[in-house]
Write a protein that holds these residues in place. Structure first.
Motif, PDB file in Angstrom:
ATOM      1  N   GLY A  27      78.619 169.960 -21.202  1.00 45.79           N
ATOM      2  CA  GLY A  27      78.635 168.785 -22.235  1.00 45.79           C
ATOM      3  C   GLY A  27      80.106 168.606 -22.525  1.00 45.79           C
ATOM      4  O   GLY A  27      81.202 169.026 -21.954  1.00 45.79           O
ATOM      5  N   PRO A  28      80.376 167.437 -23.403  1.00 43.15           N
ATOM      6  CA  PRO A  28      81.737 167.067 -23.737  1.00 43.15           C
ATOM      7  C   PRO A  28      82.676 168.211 -24.281  1.00 43.15           C
ATOM      8  O   PRO A  28      83.889 168.174 -24.348  1.00 43.15           O
ATOM      9  CB  PRO A  28      81.636 166.000 -24.624  1.00 43.15           C
ATOM     10  N   ARG A  29      82.323 169.200 -24.835  1.00 44.32           N
ATOM     11  CA  ARG A  29      82.707 170.349 -25.399  1.00 44.32           C
ATOM     12  C   ARG A  29      82.701 171.495 -24.490  1.00 44.32           C
ATOM     13  O   ARG A  29      83.385 172.564 -24.854  1.00 44.32           O
ATOM     14  CB  ARG A  29      82.395 170.668 -26.650  1.00 44.32           C
ATOM     15  N   GLY A  30      82.447 171.478 -23.401  1.00 48.57           N
ATOM     16  CA  GLY A  30      82.478 172.414 -22.406  1.00 48.57           C
ATOM     17  C   GLY A  30      81.267 173.379 -22.406  1.00 48.57           C
ATOM     18  O   GLY A  30      81.254 174.447 -21.415  1.00 48.57           O
ATOM     19  N   MET A  87      68.495 176.701 -20.554  1.00 52.86           N
ATOM     20  CA  MET A  87      69.082 178.034 -21.037  1.00 52.86           C
ATOM     21  C   MET A  87      70.793 177.504 -21.259  1.00 52.86           C
ATOM     22  O   MET A  87      71.086 176.889 -20.595  1.00 52.86           O
ATOM     23  CB  MET A  87      69.233 179.279 -20.310  1.00 52.86           C
ATOM     24  N   TRP A  88      71.297 178.193 -22.487  1.00 50.08           N
ATOM     25  CA  TRP A  88      72.830 178.070 -22.580  1.00 50.08           C
ATOM     26  C   TRP A  88      73.357 178.919 -21.540  1.00 50.08           C
ATOM     27  O   TRP A  88      72.812 180.153 -21.033  1.00 50.08           O
ATOM     28  CB  TRP A  88      73.013 178.552 -23.832  1.00 50.08           C
TER      29      TRP A  88
END
Length: 157
Positions: A27-30, A87-88
């Protein structure tokens, strides 16, 4: 149309049951999410009846979360041969295989009807379409074969 990895997979070459990492996205925040192919039955040879797959889905949603951190969602394939597991992070395939295998064992050996979550009109969009008997039978069949850590070879079973 966008390419979808699932439609480029040679479904005639895989050897179910298995867990396969489809890929990861950042994602944009890593933040990273991982998408796994949890294939319970052989494509184009078998499919789990809808009621049994629905019950397995509801049970895995809870049981897998009890056994591994970072589960976002388990969603059934329309072909009824398995599930996408989202999953994360980047968990190891082996850890997911262990969590799913133990969850299926619990379905076979321990779960009673009252344990199945989401079986009423309030908590499920199609609550009449469940079968614990079918879920147990298919879970038992998957466990008898073992879940491979490789989609194309029987590894770690």
């Amino acid at each position: 149309m966008a390419d979808v990895e699932s439609f480029t997979l040679d479904h005639t070459a895989v050897l179910a049951p298995y867990v396969r990492l489809i890929g990861t996205e950042s994602g944009p925040r890593g933040d990273v999410i991982s998408n796994f192919d949890l294939r319970l039955v052989q494509p184009n040879e078998q499919e789990i009846p809808t009621a049994g797959l629905h019950t397995i889905e509801h049970l895995l949603a809870s049981l897998v979360r009890d056994r591994i951190d970072g589960l976002i969602d388990i969603s059934p394939f329309g072909c009824r041969t398995g599930f996408h597991v989202i999953m994360w992070g980047e968990p190891e395939v082996a850890a997911l295989v262990d969590a799913v295998s133990d969850s299926l064992r619990v379905i076979v050996e321990e779960v009673e009807w009252d344990d199945v979550p989401g079986t009423d009109a309030f908590s499920c969009g199609n609550y009449r379409d469940h079968s614990l008997h079918t879920a147990k039978e298919w879970s038992k069949a998957v466990l008898a074969k073992g879940i491979s850590r490789d989609a194309f070879e029987r590894v770690g079973v």
